[in-house]
Write a protein that holds these residues in place. Structure first.
Motif, PDB file in Angstrom:
ATOM      1  N   LEU A   1     -17.858 -89.992 -11.172  1.00  0.00           N
ATOM      2  CA  LEU A   1     -18.506 -88.757 -11.613  1.00  0.00           C
ATOM      3  C   LEU A   1     -18.326 -87.661 -10.564  1.00  0.00           C
ATOM      4  O   LEU A   1     -18.547 -87.884  -9.379  1.00  0.00           O
ATOM      5  CB  LEU A   1     -19.992 -89.006 -11.867  1.00  0.00           C
ATOM      6  N   PHE A   2     -17.933 -86.506 -11.013  1.00  0.00           N
ATOM      7  CA  PHE A   2     -17.703 -85.338 -10.146  1.00  0.00           C
ATOM      8  C   PHE A   2     -16.824 -85.700  -8.941  1.00  0.00           C
ATOM      9  O   PHE A   2     -17.204 -85.446  -7.791  1.00  0.00           O
ATOM     10  CB  PHE A   2     -19.031 -84.740  -9.662  1.00  0.00           C
ATOM     11  N   PRO A   3     -15.685 -86.293  -9.155  1.00  0.00           N
ATOM     12  CA  PRO A   3     -14.867 -86.742  -8.015  1.00  0.00           C
ATOM     13  C   PRO A   3     -14.410 -85.582  -7.146  1.00  0.00           C
ATOM     14  O   PRO A   3     -13.887 -84.584  -7.635  1.00  0.00           O
ATOM     15  CB  PRO A   3     -13.672 -87.421  -8.702  1.00  0.00           C
ATOM     16  N   GLY A   4     -14.634 -85.710  -5.853  1.00  0.00           N
ATOM     17  CA  GLY A   4     -14.157 -84.728  -4.892  1.00  0.00           C
ATOM     18  C   GLY A   4     -14.922 -83.417  -4.878  1.00  0.00           C
ATOM     19  O   GLY A   4     -14.554 -82.517  -4.132  1.00  0.00           O
ATOM     20  N   LYS A   5     -15.983 -83.299  -5.667  1.00  0.00           N
ATOM     21  CA  LYS A   5     -16.744 -82.048  -5.716  1.00  0.00           C
ATOM     22  C   LYS A   5     -17.762 -82.019  -4.587  1.00  0.00           C
ATOM     23  O   LYS A   5     -18.476 -82.999  -4.354  1.00  0.00           O
ATOM     24  CB  LYS A   5     -17.470 -81.886  -7.055  1.00  0.00           C
ATOM     25  N   GLY A   6     -17.847 -80.906  -3.893  1.00  0.00           N
ATOM     26  CA  GLY A   6     -18.878 -80.737  -2.889  1.00  0.00           C
ATOM     27  C   GLY A   6     -20.246 -80.734  -3.529  1.00  0.00           C
ATOM     28  O   GLY A   6     -20.435 -80.161  -4.605  1.00  0.00           O
ATOM     29  N   GLY A   7     -21.213 -81.415  -2.894  1.00  0.00           N
ATOM     30  CA  GLY A   7     -22.562 -81.469  -3.425  1.00  0.00           C
ATOM     31  C   GLY A   7     -22.814 -82.608  -4.391  1.00  0.00           C
ATOM     32  O   GLY A   7     -23.940 -82.726  -4.899  1.00  0.00           O
TER      33      GLY A   7
ATOM     34  N   GLY B   1     -24.448 -74.288   1.768  1.00  0.00           N
ATOM     35  CA  GLY B   1     -23.069 -73.808   1.724  1.00  0.00           C
ATOM     36  C   GLY B   1     -22.092 -74.805   2.311  1.00  0.00           C
ATOM     37  O   GLY B   1     -20.936 -74.886   1.876  1.00  0.00           O
ATOM     38  N   THR B   2     -22.546 -75.590   3.297  1.00  0.00           N
ATOM     39  CA  THR B   2     -21.637 -76.587   3.891  1.00  0.00           C
ATOM     40  C   THR B   2     -21.277 -77.677   2.895  1.00  0.00           C
ATOM     41  O   THR B   2     -20.231 -78.317   3.028  1.00  0.00           O
ATOM     42  CB  THR B   2     -22.278 -77.224   5.129  1.00  0.00           C
ATOM     43  N   PHE B   3     -22.135 -77.905   1.887  1.00  0.00           N
ATOM     44  CA  PHE B   3     -21.798 -78.912   0.878  1.00  0.00           C
ATOM     45  C   PHE B   3     -20.554 -78.493   0.096  1.00  0.00           C
ATOM     46  O   PHE B   3     -19.771 -79.342  -0.341  1.00  0.00           O
ATOM     47  CB  PHE B   3     -22.974 -79.113  -0.090  1.00  0.00           C
ATOM     48  N   ILE B   4     -20.383 -77.190  -0.096  1.00  0.00           N
ATOM     49  CA  ILE B   4     -19.179 -76.697  -0.767  1.00  0.00           C
ATOM     50  C   ILE B   4     -17.953 -77.038   0.071  1.00  0.00           C
ATOM     51  O   ILE B   4     -16.899 -77.418  -0.449  1.00  0.00           O
ATOM     52  CB  ILE B   4     -19.291 -75.181  -0.998  1.00  0.00           C
ATOM     53  N   GLY B   5     -18.093 -76.906   1.407  1.00  0.00           N
ATOM     54  CA  GLY B   5     -16.987 -77.246   2.306  1.00  0.00           C
ATOM     55  C   GLY B   5     -16.684 -78.721   2.370  1.00  0.00           C
ATOM     56  O   GLY B   5     -15.663 -79.123   2.943  1.00  0.00           O
ATOM     57  N   MET B   6     -17.553 -79.560   1.813  1.00  0.00           N
ATOM     58  CA  MET B   6     -17.312 -81.013   1.793  1.00  0.00           C
ATOM     59  C   MET B   6     -16.388 -81.427   0.664  1.00  0.00           C
ATOM     60  O   MET B   6     -16.038 -82.610   0.557  1.00  0.00           O
ATOM     61  CB  MET B   6     -18.642 -81.762   1.660  1.00  0.00           C
TER      62      MET B   6
ATOM     63  N   ALA C   1     -20.058 -70.197  -3.412  1.00  0.00           N
ATOM     64  CA  ALA C   1     -21.341 -69.863  -2.779  1.00  0.00           C
ATOM     65  C   ALA C   1     -22.140 -68.888  -3.641  1.00  0.00           C
ATOM     66  O   ALA C   1     -23.376 -68.961  -3.709  1.00  0.00           O
ATOM     67  CB  ALA C   1     -21.101 -69.275  -1.392  1.00  0.00           C
ATOM     68  N   ALA C   2     -21.452 -67.968  -4.310  1.00  0.00           N
ATOM     69  CA  ALA C   2     -22.140 -67.035  -5.212  1.00  0.00           C
ATOM     70  C   ALA C   2     -22.785 -67.787  -6.372  1.00  0.00           C
ATOM     71  O   ALA C   2     -23.936 -67.520  -6.750  1.00  0.00           O
ATOM     72  CB  ALA C   2     -21.155 -65.991  -5.729  1.00  0.00           C
ATOM     73  N   PHE C   3     -22.049 -68.731  -6.946  1.00  0.00           N
ATOM     74  CA  PHE C   3     -22.615 -69.539  -8.032  1.00  0.00           C
ATOM     75  C   PHE C   3     -23.787 -70.380  -7.524  1.00  0.00           C
ATOM     76  O   PHE C   3     -24.784 -70.570  -8.230  1.00  0.00           O
ATOM     77  CB  PHE C   3     -21.543 -70.443  -8.639  1.00  0.00           C
ATOM     78  N   LEU C   4     -23.665 -70.909  -6.311  1.00  0.00           N
ATOM     79  CA  LEU C   4     -24.745 -71.709  -5.736  1.00  0.00           C
ATOM     80  C   LEU C   4     -26.029 -70.891  -5.648  1.00  0.00           C
ATOM     81  O   LEU C   4     -27.099 -71.336  -6.080  1.00  0.00           O
ATOM     82  CB  LEU C   4     -24.325 -72.211  -4.346  1.00  0.00           C
ATOM     83  N   ALA C   5     -25.919 -69.697  -5.057  1.00  0.00           N
ATOM     84  CA  ALA C   5     -27.104 -68.834  -4.930  1.00  0.00           C
ATOM     85  C   ALA C   5     -27.679 -68.485  -6.295  1.00  0.00           C
ATOM     86  O   ALA C   5     -28.904 -68.488  -6.498  1.00  0.00           O
ATOM     87  CB  ALA C   5     -26.740 -67.569  -4.157  1.00  0.00           C
ATOM     88  N   LEU C   6     -26.810 -68.201  -7.253  1.00  0.00           N
ATOM     89  CA  LEU C   6     -27.261 -67.840  -8.601  1.00  0.00           C
ATOM     90  C   LEU C   6     -27.992 -69.005  -9.262  1.00  0.00           C
ATOM     91  O   LEU C   6     -29.093 -68.837  -9.804  1.00  0.00           O
ATOM     92  CB  LEU C   6     -26.059 -67.422  -9.446  1.00  0.00           C
TER      93      LEU C   6
ATOM     94  N   GLY D   1     -28.068 -79.593  -2.930  1.00  0.00           N
ATOM     95  CA  GLY D   1     -26.794 -80.272  -3.154  1.00  0.00           C
ATOM     96  C   GLY D   1     -26.394 -80.262  -4.616  1.00  0.00           C
ATOM     97  O   GLY D   1     -25.219 -80.084  -4.952  1.00  0.00           O
ATOM     98  N   ALA D   2     -27.381 -80.442  -5.502  1.00  0.00           N
ATOM     99  CA  ALA D   2     -27.083 -80.387  -6.939  1.00  0.00           C
ATOM    100  C   ALA D   2     -26.597 -79.001  -7.329  1.00  0.00           C
ATOM    101  O   ALA D   2     -25.658 -78.864  -8.135  1.00  0.00           O
ATOM    102  CB  ALA D   2     -28.325 -80.763  -7.737  1.00  0.00           C
ATOM    103  N   ALA D   3     -27.223 -77.950  -6.753  1.00  0.00           N
ATOM    104  CA  ALA D   3     -26.766 -76.589  -7.030  1.00  0.00           C
ATOM    105  C   ALA D   3     -25.352 -76.373  -6.515  1.00  0.00           C
ATOM    106  O   ALA D   3     -24.538 -75.703  -7.150  1.00  0.00           O
ATOM    107  CB  ALA D   3     -27.719 -75.574  -6.394  1.00  0.00           C
ATOM    108  N   ALA D   4     -25.033 -76.958  -5.343  1.00  0.00           N
ATOM    109  CA  ALA D   4     -23.674 -76.839  -4.793  1.00  0.00           C
ATOM    110  C   ALA D   4     -22.662 -77.544  -5.681  1.00  0.00           C
ATOM    111  O   ALA D   4     -21.554 -77.041  -5.899  1.00  0.00           O
ATOM    112  CB  ALA D   4     -23.631 -77.413  -3.375  1.00  0.00           C
ATOM    113  N   CYS D   5     -23.044 -78.711  -6.202  1.00  0.00           N
ATOM    114  CA  CYS D   5     -22.132 -79.445  -7.098  1.00  0.00           C
ATOM    115  C   CYS D   5     -21.888 -78.644  -8.373  1.00  0.00           C
ATOM    116  O   CYS D   5     -20.733 -78.506  -8.821  1.00  0.00           O
ATOM    117  CB  CYS D   5     -22.724 -80.810  -7.420  1.00  0.00           C
ATOM    118  N   ALA D   6     -22.948 -78.103  -8.954  1.00  0.00           N
ATOM    119  CA  ALA D   6     -22.788 -77.275 -10.150  1.00  0.00           C
ATOM    120  C   ALA D   6     -21.949 -76.046  -9.852  1.00  0.00           C
ATOM    121  O   ALA D   6     -21.128 -75.615 -10.678  1.00  0.00           O
ATOM    122  CB  ALA D   6     -24.168 -76.854 -10.680  1.00  0.00           C
TER     123      ALA D   6
END
Length: 574
Positions: A181-187, A276-281, A300-305, A323-328
């Motif tokens: 599930l969500f392979p390779g996605k940050g968060g 934001g670092t979760f996106i970099g993961m 990062a814009a989508f994360l904040a939104l 982290g869930a917001a970063a994954c989304a």
């Protein structure tokens, strides 16, 4: 508190020692169905499912020496983290992570629960890179357990509670890994932790679905409230991506920067920096071409939104929501960019004329993204299913035929915006039918280019109309018609704009449903009407001035003639 801190240290030391001892006994064990021969690489198809995280310095592969012992080779592309022997160690690592976070929350006065996963990530990185313990395969399980362990102490107040939560996290994490599930996605670790904590809260009857639905429908956030979270999340994403490209592992980079966010910046903004670092993961964050920095900023814009609009209002006390917001955000960013590869394009800063020309050339042969081209020829045409319509009109009094001709020329050529506008339409100089809409984000320094093409032009004696339709890759699908009509009897110029549109694709429908999208679309149309009105008014003013000037000249000539006649008739009297 001192006793609880002592207990936390003991639990962590015992668990980590046992885990490392078990890990060093046999690093890799292989399926007995695979024959063991010297320097044989185990095929991917014969291994159990692997983790998506790679080792610092490059991916690993397992080879077998003559004695059947596992060794590591950093030249291959596969990563056999999960094997038969490690199948029990990974759940143990998840339990260690959640227990460690639980003990830290109860044993120390933490400025934020996020300090627990940060501390665990830094300790595991130190044990791997300095002490040399083979814990690389377990950094991700440590992290996901620690994220779940950040659940509020109001929900998780006893050892039975953390035991139940650990069991739920272990189960869901195995589902995430084995089903990919969500392979390779940050968060993705935070998403797993959030789901686990939410299930745990439901099991202990501390979560009401009805209350969560009410919270979801709470009053909307304000746009200015997004700016600071976006800035800090962008900084975290860019910094973590930069460390990843220097050779850092995902957890090490995130935890190190997370210490700056949770202990240095602190507060909600520190949390957004850490998120934001979760996106970099993300697994592909090392690829400069595939994931440029502007893509990370977009995520990062989508994360904040997502967090400001949804996350902060629901699942109070549940761990891993950032982290869930970063994954989304990563999933949405990837869908956004994938949809744009077919036509639309995102630019950081206003596109140069060269980039604009290239975009127009690249989309000359793009097909429409709907089957209703020409649907605005007659307003009485039945509205296509799922489409909405917007109509605007303006009547300008006391106009001349020249003013109508100027408006007609602007409509035919779609010269209906000022060059400095943040929303405009560009036309291909070589192929006038190919055009593009250009719009600037109201929140970010991002410009979106989307392909459109002329549908038809109606050029009658007293009426001119022109329409364009959206092409493949556009976020919307539909058609817009702009027209001008002149009535010689009343000397009126009537301007009309008629639009039929809907969202294109899942992402387009999501964006089209947002209130801000409707406002941007209406602003785009109003700007066209305003510009054509200005053109007509300018011509009307020029015509008025010319008429006035002609009248003055005529009056001047007439006065001179009268004076001449008087002088001519008066002279014989002398």
């Amino acid at each position: 508190k001192r006793m609880r801190a002592f207990h936390a240290s003991v639990v962590w030391a015992v668990a980590l020692t046992a885990l490392s001892a078990f890990s060093t006994h046999r690093t890799y064990a292989f399926s007995p169905s695979v024959p063991l021969s010297t320097s044989q690489v185990i095929p991917v198809s014969q291994r159990m499912r692997t983790s998506s995280f790679s080792c610092r310095g490059g991916p690993l592969r397992a080879v077998v020496d003559g004695k059947g012992a596992g060794s590591v080779d950093k030249t291959a592309s596969s990563t056999p983290w999960l094997t038969r022997a490690s199948a029990l160690r990974r759940p143990a690592a998840v339990i260690v992570g959640s227990t460690f976070a639980f003990c830290m929350q109860h044993g120390f006065s933490l400025p934020s629960p996020l300090v627990a996963p940060v501390t665990l990530g830094i300790i595991s990185a130190a044990l791997i890179n300095i002490v040399g313990l083979p814990l690389m395969p377990y950094q991700a399980p440590f992290y996901v357990g620690a994220f779940a362990g950040t659940t509020s102490t109001a929900l998780m107040s006893s050892l039975p509670a953390i035991s139940l939560l650990s069991l739920v996290v272990v189960s869901l994490f195995e589902v995430f890994e084995r089903k990919g599930l969500f392979p390779g996605k940050g968060g993705r670790l935070g998403a797993c932790a959030t789901m686990s904590s939410a299930v745990f809260a439901l099991l202990i009857s501390k979560l009401s679905l009805l209350s969560e639905l009410r919270a979801l429908l709470s009053p909307p956030f304000s746009v200015p409230s997004l700016l600071a979270p976006f800035a800090f999340a962008s900084a975290g994403a860019v910094a973590c991506t930069a460390l990843r490209r220097k050779g850092w592992t995902p957890v090490s980079a995130s935890a190190t920067l997370g210490s700056l966010g949770t202990l240095g910046i602190r507060g909600s903004l520190g949390g957004f920096f850490y998120a934001g670092t979760f996106i970099g993961m993300s697994a592909n964050a090392n690829d400069r071409e595939q994931v440029p920095y502007k893509s990370q900023v977009l995520a990062a814009a989508f994360l904040a939104l997502f967090f400001q609009a949804v996350g902060q209002n629901i699942l109070a006390g549940v761990g891993g929501k950032l982290g869930a917001a970063a994954c989304a955000a990563c999933v949405t960013r990837d869908s956004f960019e994938k949809s744009m590869r077919g036509g639309s394009r995102l630019e950081l800063g206003r596109p140069t004329p060269m980039k604009l020309s290239k975009f127009l050339r690249d989309n000359r042969n793009a097909p429409p993204n709907h089957a209703y081209v020409g649907c605005t020829r007659e307003e009485k045409t039945e509205l296509p299913p799922g489409f909405t319509t917007i109509s605007l009109s303006k009547v300008i009094e006391d106009c001349t035929p020249e003013a109508f001709a100027a408006a007609s020329e602007a409509i035919r050529s779609w010269d209906v915006f000022e060059p400095s506008d943040t929303q405009t339409i560009a036309v291909d100089e070589d192929k006038a039918h190919q055009m593009a809409t250009l719009a600037k984000s109201s929140l970010l320094p991002l410009w979106v280019l989307q392909p459109i093409a002329k549908s038809y032009v109606q050029d009658l004696e007293h009426r001119t109309a022109s329409a364009y339709h959206t092409q493949k890759g556009h976020f919307l699908r539909g058609e817009e018609r702009l027209s001008a009509a002149y009535d010689p009897a009343t000397r009126q110029v009537s301007l009309e704009l008629h639009s039929v549109s809907s969202g294109s694709g899942l992402l387009g429908k999501l964006l089209f449903s947002l209130p801000m999208s409707k406002k941007m679309q209406e602003s785009f149309f109003e700007a066209q009407i305003s510009r054509v009105t200005e053109i007509v008014e300018e011509k009307r003013l020029v015509a008025t001035l010319e008429e006035k000037r002609v009248k003055e000249v005529v009056d001047e000539v007439e006065n001179k003639r009268i004076v001449h006649d008087v002088e001519f008739n008066f002279l014989p009297c002398f």
